[in-house]
Design a protein around this motif. Structure first.
Motif, PDB file in Angstrom:
ATOM      1  N   PRO A 211      44.071   5.398  15.744  1.00 30.69           N
ATOM      2  CA  PRO A 211      43.985   6.738  15.163  1.00 30.69           C
ATOM      3  C   PRO A 211      45.171   7.608  15.578  1.00 30.69           C
ATOM      4  O   PRO A 211      45.684   7.461  16.688  1.00 30.69           O
ATOM      5  CB  PRO A 211      42.689   7.293  15.754  1.00 30.69           C
TER       6      PRO A 211
ATOM      7  N   ILE B 110      45.567  10.699  16.505  1.00 31.24           N
ATOM      8  CA  ILE B 110      45.427  11.492  17.726  1.00 31.24           C
ATOM      9  C   ILE B 110      45.628  10.612  18.950  1.00 31.24           C
ATOM     10  O   ILE B 110      46.395  10.936  19.857  1.00 31.24           O
ATOM     11  CB  ILE B 110      44.023  12.138  17.759  1.00 31.24           C
ATOM     12  N   ALA B 111      44.965   9.453  18.960  1.00 30.73           N
ATOM     13  CA  ALA B 111      45.086   8.545  20.102  1.00 30.73           C
ATOM     14  C   ALA B 111      46.527   8.065  20.224  1.00 30.73           C
ATOM     15  O   ALA B 111      47.072   7.975  21.328  1.00 30.73           O
ATOM     16  CB  ALA B 111      44.129   7.367  19.938  1.00 30.73           C
TER      17      ALA B 111
ATOM     18  N   ILE C  66      48.506  10.612  22.008  1.00 34.14           N
ATOM     19  CA  ILE C  66      48.199  10.657  23.448  1.00 34.14           C
ATOM     20  C   ILE C  66      48.832   9.458  24.160  1.00 34.14           C
ATOM     21  O   ILE C  66      49.416   9.598  25.243  1.00 34.14           O
ATOM     22  CB  ILE C  66      46.671  10.693  23.669  1.00 34.14           C
TER      23      ILE C  66
ATOM     24  N   SER D  51      49.153  16.071  19.015  1.00 34.34           N
ATOM     25  CA  SER D  51      48.746  15.572  20.324  1.00 34.34           C
ATOM     26  C   SER D  51      49.934  15.089  21.152  1.00 34.34           C
ATOM     27  O   SER D  51      49.820  14.932  22.355  1.00 34.34           O
ATOM     28  CB  SER D  51      47.698  14.468  20.190  1.00 34.34           C
TER      29      SER D  51
ATOM     30  N   GLY E 243      37.587  11.412  17.871  1.00 31.75           N
ATOM     31  CA  GLY E 243      38.953  11.890  17.630  1.00 31.75           C
ATOM     32  C   GLY E 243      39.162  13.308  18.151  1.00 31.75           C
ATOM     33  O   GLY E 243      40.137  13.603  18.843  1.00 31.75           O
TER      34      GLY E 243
ATOM     35  N   ILE F 128      38.546  13.464  22.131  1.00 29.58           N
ATOM     36  CA  ILE F 128      39.624  12.992  22.982  1.00 29.58           C
ATOM     37  C   ILE F 128      40.793  13.971  22.981  1.00 29.58           C
ATOM     38  O   ILE F 128      41.470  14.140  23.993  1.00 29.58           O
ATOM     39  CB  ILE F 128      40.060  11.565  22.574  1.00 29.58           C
ATOM     40  N   PHE F 129      40.979  14.645  21.867  1.00 23.31           N
ATOM     41  CA  PHE F 129      42.042  15.655  21.808  1.00 23.31           C
ATOM     42  C   PHE F 129      41.732  16.815  22.761  1.00 23.31           C
ATOM     43  O   PHE F 129      42.596  17.260  23.526  1.00 23.31           O
ATOM     44  CB  PHE F 129      42.186  16.166  20.371  1.00 23.31           C
TER      45      PHE F 129
ATOM     46  N   ALA G 294      42.118  15.503  26.336  1.00 22.81           N
ATOM     47  CA  ALA G 294      43.513  15.339  26.754  1.00 22.81           C
ATOM     48  C   ALA G 294      44.108  16.671  27.162  1.00 22.81           C
ATOM     49  O   ALA G 294      44.908  16.748  28.096  1.00 22.81           O
ATOM     50  CB  ALA G 294      44.332  14.718  25.626  1.00 22.81           C
TER      51      ALA G 294
END
Lengths: 310, 280
Positions: free
Chosen positions: A133, A135-136, A139, A252, B229, B232-233, B236
């Motif tokens: 994904p 966002i991941a 990160i 992100s 999703g 986790i944002f 973080a």
């Protein structure tokens, strides 16, 4: 072939004649699709155009029809900078993804033909990155680009004696860092399209070229690339639009910074609406985004071969 | 002799390139795994501890045992599977009509459908947010699911049309002669025979739903309803360098389900995707 086509025209003709009486209309079958897209896609889309001519904000309900929003939004001095950043990000991502994807596809095909070890592993790894994904992905790359000595890339560089790079804090470097992370996630798509299209090339062409004594380079230039023309253009359209709309991976990874160095149009639009609560200006920017996508798609489409069904 | 030597050089270059490509794509995930298995002390040792001396599953334990993360994962699962089912319900009849019914402007309709895919979700989220708030569909899984469906359904319809096109028409013509109506042709012949296409469309939309960020980020503000999703944002944003190992574990937890689903059905998914991309 002949028999099949005769058989196929038969019932159809009957179907046409019967159409007036009891051949059903496709409408009931399409209704759920039309309803869902209409309510959750088309209606908001029409509203975007209406909002652009108002001064509506996300919080208040004061709505007044005016052209002022359009004028002020489009004449904001930062817009030029945003558009430039978007252009650099999109153009370099698309070019690198296209070349890299094509190159991997050709190498994988070559390795499969020569039964080399590892081509499947490489293909699968690239595809796995694609499923991550956005966002991941952002990160993960933030951890790699971490500028502390233990960051995933800097400690690797130190190992081979290269000085550390300021991946995310140097405003000149950060754009390339974002492009690298985007290429990591996006290349697999081009690879899949190029792989499938290369496989569909008629092998007779290569056999004929071999008989004529063409070397591998000539085969690439005179057979593979021209044969892939359509696939390349279609792929370019798709990845351009994808990249233009990318924003989760950037939010992100850098959040648009440092300063505005990586604030692309989609992220800017997001910030205008959901940080400044300026719905009307956001609508104007949305339309600008839509116009750019559409314009690019039309430009690419002009280069598609005509007449030939694709 | 010459072609043989040329082949060898070609092979060596191919291996070199394959190795570089592999490293580029695998390194981020290997690094993530390495960080996730470390203790806090080993984080600061960088690559020299790529394989941690004292690997630990504690980080995963900490992440998975927190109610918050279990909730994020559960919400993501609910949202992505419900929207995938919804997508099939909406797209299957349409794909059947596009594949089998003769009607005017069919090509144009298919292109319009594809054009929807060109519109960034961000464009429609601007008014959709207000619209959903007025309907009390914010902070609801139902509302988010409907938007997920709308975003994925054009592509799913294309994929399903491709797979229904592959079923010989003679089969449903025979059924019509035997007295079947359109609905029973659809139900008894098309659905069972397009099962592989349906499976891959389902998985593709589950994966797409799993990676959704924008829609739930805007429509869902209650933490108990957030999918992974968004979770986790937010997570973080609250972490720093000394808790990198926890963030890495959380990240891995959010990524792995999608990867497993994809790997398990790789062949099906790629077949369906390339059919759409190359032919369309």
């Amino acid at each position: 072939m002949m028999d099949a086509s005769i058989a196929a025209t038969g019932p159809q003709r009957i179907g046409r004649k019967a159409a007036g009486r009891h051949s059903p209309s496709p409408l009931p079958w399409l209704m759920p699709l039309i309803l869902v897209l209409g309510a959750f896609y088309l209606y908001p889309l029409i509203d975007v155009f209406r909002f652009a001519f108002t001064n509506v904000s996300l919080l208040g309900t004061d709505e007044e029809y005016t052209l002022q929003t359009i004028v002020t939004t489009l004449s904001k001095p930062e817009l030029l900078q945003i558009l430039w950043v978007t252009f650099v990000f999109t153009a370099s991502s698309v070019v690198v993804q296209q070349f890299f994807g094509l190159f991997i596809a050709l190498i994988v095909l070559h390795s499969e033909k020569r039964r080399l070890f590892g081509s499947t592993i490489v293909r699968t790894t690239a595809l796995v990155a694609w499923v991550v994904p956005g966002i991941a992905g952002g990160i993960i790359w933030k951890m790699l680009f971490n500028e502390a000595p233990f960051g995933g890339l800097n400690s690797l560089l130190r190992l081979i004696g290269v000085p550390a790079v300021q991946w995310l804090s140097d405003p000149h470097m950060v754009m390339w860092s974002v492009v690298i992370s985007n290429v990591w996630r996006g290349t697999a798509f081009s690879m899949v399209v190029m792989y499938a299209a290369s496989k569909a090339i008629d092998p007779v062409l290569y056999e004929a070229a071999e008989v004529d004594g063409a070397n591998p380079w000539q085969r690439l230039i005179y057979i593979t690339l021209p044969q892939l023309r359509t696939a390349i253009l279609v792929n370019m359209i798709l990845i351009t639009i994808q990249t233009l709309n990318t924003f989760d991976a950037i939010i992100s990874l850098t959040g648009g910074g440092p300063g505005r160095a990586t604030e692309v149009l989609s992220l800017y639009t997001f910030n205008v609406v959901f940080r400044n609560y300026d719905l009307a200006a956001g609508a104007v920017l949305s339309i600008l985004m839509l116009t750019i996508s559409l314009g690019l798609a039309l430009i690419y489409a002009r280069f598609l071969p005509k007449g030939e069904p694709t | 002799m010459r072609p043989l030597r040329q082949d060898r050089i070609g092979d060596a270059l191919s291996y070199l390139f394959l190795a570089i490509t592999f490293l580029f794509f695998a390194w981020p995930l290997l690094w993530l795994l390495s960080l996730a298995l470390r203790t806090r002390k080993e984080i600061f040792l960088g690559v020299s501890r790529l394989i941690p001396k004292a690997p630990t599953l504690e980080n995963f334990g900490a992440i998975l045992s927190s109610d918050k993360f279990a909730g994020y994962l559960w919400n993501a699962l609910i949202l992505s599977s419900c929207s995938a089912i919804g997508c099939l319900i909406v797209a299957l009849p349409a794909a059947y009509a596009f594949s089998r019914f003769p009607f005017r402007g069919k090509g144009a309709w298919m292109m319009i459908l594809l054009a929807f895919q060109m519109i960034s979700p961000l464009v429609i989220m601007v008014p959709l947010y207000r619209y959903m708030a007025a309907l009390h569909l914010t902070d609801s899984h139902f509302g988010a699911t409907m938007v997920y469906i709308a975003l994925a359904v054009p592509m799913v319809t294309w994929i399903l049309k491709g797979s229904i096109d592959g079923i010989p028409k003679s089969l449903d013509e025979a059924a019509v002669i035997d007295g079947c109506g359109h609905f029973s042709v659809f139900w008894r012949i098309i659905l069972p025979l397009s099962a592989p296409g349906i499976a891959s469309a389902f998985i593709i939309s589950v994966i797409a739903g799993w990676s959704q960020f924008l829609v739930p980020f805007l429509l869902i503000s209650k933490e108990s309803l957030m999918p992974i999703g968004v979770g986790i944002f937010q997570y973080a944003g609250t972490q720093n360098d000394s808790s990198l190992q926890l963030l890495a574990a959380a990240c891995l937890v959010s990524v792995v389900p999608a990867i497993i689903a994809f790997l398990a059905l790789q062949r099906l998914i790629l077949g369906a995707m390339t059919e759409g991309a190359v032919k369309g």
